[in-house]
Design a protein around this motif. Sequence first.
Motif, PDB file in Angstrom:
ATOM      1  N   CYS A  67      -4.348  -0.052   0.418  1.00  0.00           N
ATOM      2  CA  CYS A  67      -5.014  -1.174   1.072  1.00  0.00           C
ATOM      3  C   CYS A  67      -6.426  -0.729   1.476  1.00  0.00           C
TER       4      CYS A  67
ATOM      5  N   CYS B  48       0.395   3.345   3.630  1.00  0.00           N
ATOM      6  CA  CYS B  48       0.973   2.866   4.895  1.00  0.00           C
ATOM      7  C   CYS B  48       2.249   2.054   4.707  1.00  0.00           C
TER       8      CYS B  48
ATOM      9  N   CYS C 276       0.845  -1.192   0.000  1.00  0.00           N
ATOM     10  CA  CYS C 276       0.000   0.000   0.000  1.00  0.00           C
ATOM     11  C   CYS C 276       0.882   1.245   0.000  1.00  0.00           C
TER      12      CYS C 276
ATOM     13  N   VAL D  92       1.002  -3.187   4.390  1.00  0.00           N
ATOM     14  CA  VAL D  92       0.285  -4.382   3.933  1.00  0.00           C
ATOM     15  C   VAL D  92       0.099  -4.324   2.408  1.00  0.00           C
TER      16      VAL D  92
ATOM     17  N   CYS E  88      -6.748   1.763   4.623  1.00  0.00           N
ATOM     18  CA  CYS E  88      -6.297   3.128   4.326  1.00  0.00           C
ATOM     19  C   CYS E  88      -7.364   3.857   3.507  1.00  0.00           C
TER      20      CYS E  88
HETATM   21 ZN    ZN Z   1      -2.455   0.977   3.695  1.00  0.00          ZN
END
Ligand code: ZN
Length: 443
Positions: free
Chosen positions: A404, A381, A378, A384, A407
Amino acid sequence: MNVDLNRAYDSFFGPPSDRIPIREFLDKSRSLPTLSAQDILSHAGWRRLSEDERRAIEAECSGGVSEVKATIEDAWNNPILSAHLYRAHDAALVAVQGQAGSAQRGRKRKHASSTSEESDAPPEVRALQEKLDAISLRCWGFSSESALFMRTSKNSDFNALRAIQKSGQGSLPPNAYDSHHVSTPDQGPSSRPTAQVPTVALITLTIYNRVPWVQSYLVRHSQHAVLSSQTLLDFVRAIPCDSSDMPAEQVDEEGNVIGYTYEGGNEGQAAEEGCLLLIDDVVYGDGRPGVDYADKLLLHLQHLPEEKRPKVTKSPTSLGETVFDTLTLRVNQPYWMLHQGNCEHFIVVDQIRLSHPADLPSGYPLTLHVTPTLSELCRACSKVPAVLAILGDIRLGESPCLVCAPCWRNMGPPRKTDDEDEDEVTVVPLPRKKRVLTDGEVW
Ligand SMILES: [Zn+2]
Ligand SMILES: [Zn+2]
């Protein structure tokens, strides 16, 4: 697309074998004698042996293998012993690399410390090591030349599957591996049932993909086992590929794309969207009237200057009509596959063999190996894997932007640019990893 005589690929796959007609292979294997235990007991060589000698051989065969198996399992099931074996193996590798001049200093120090540990090792470890040292067979050791054949592990060495996955409906015929039938001593070889002969071959094929940043370099993608009684289309459908797994476009009444969805499934899409397979200058198309990929390829080749034009002919049968039995294949020869527009794969035959009683009876083609997918993280962030691609949101620095689900939820409602001409923000789900494991877990 010219996969012949490419040296890069040659070093990758090894020299190709002679051409193997599958049907001829099956016919010839039918004439091979199928030995049973009874044949060995009635063999002149066995009959010549004395009673004591026969008993000694029987004891060695029955006890020997299970004893070796039990010894190995006992060692590996004991965490102290298995940890010692791992350490000893690592130390041996470091020593070999050190001799070859490629070991780093830190590694050498690690080796030195691991040997000093041996003096205060538990008695069971010392006993195992003494046993190993007493083995007079020396060919298992690593010589300094071994370093030439060592490399660190690659992603494609790992298997995302924990068990063999059934990817189709093909079944072994009931008599396919029944050749080791019981024959009683009063039956002569001529009285054997002739129906119990191999009627199907198992073909193992590996799919390779191009590495996007080095086009001449191929990487293993997946491996499958098909029955020679199955068609090329059965095999093609078993190949896990993101291109066959794209979401369908949702359009409004005016034909504008308003979104993407996976609802409704995409069964049989591989055939609908077109596919071709090029095997030794014969191209097999998808059989769609007017838009067959094989026809399109031949048309495309017409644009090449005559002297550069490869001599490719179209097979009268399509992928769905061509059974592996009718093909002549070469082991280690990459065959080219094109589907879903411009998605390329290279297919290599690893093995052609008769079936074995240990083979799974159904579910062919089987998927034996799938290289784990390296998902993009992602962008928000960086923690993930991304599952959505966002197009046209002014708050994100790029379009499309991979994020993701949490988010995207936390960012609130989408915000498009003030420009009236710009399209609305579009959220596209990334291809789902439909490569479901046998126990139903999706990864
Ligand atoms: Zn994310
Ligand atoms: Zn593909």
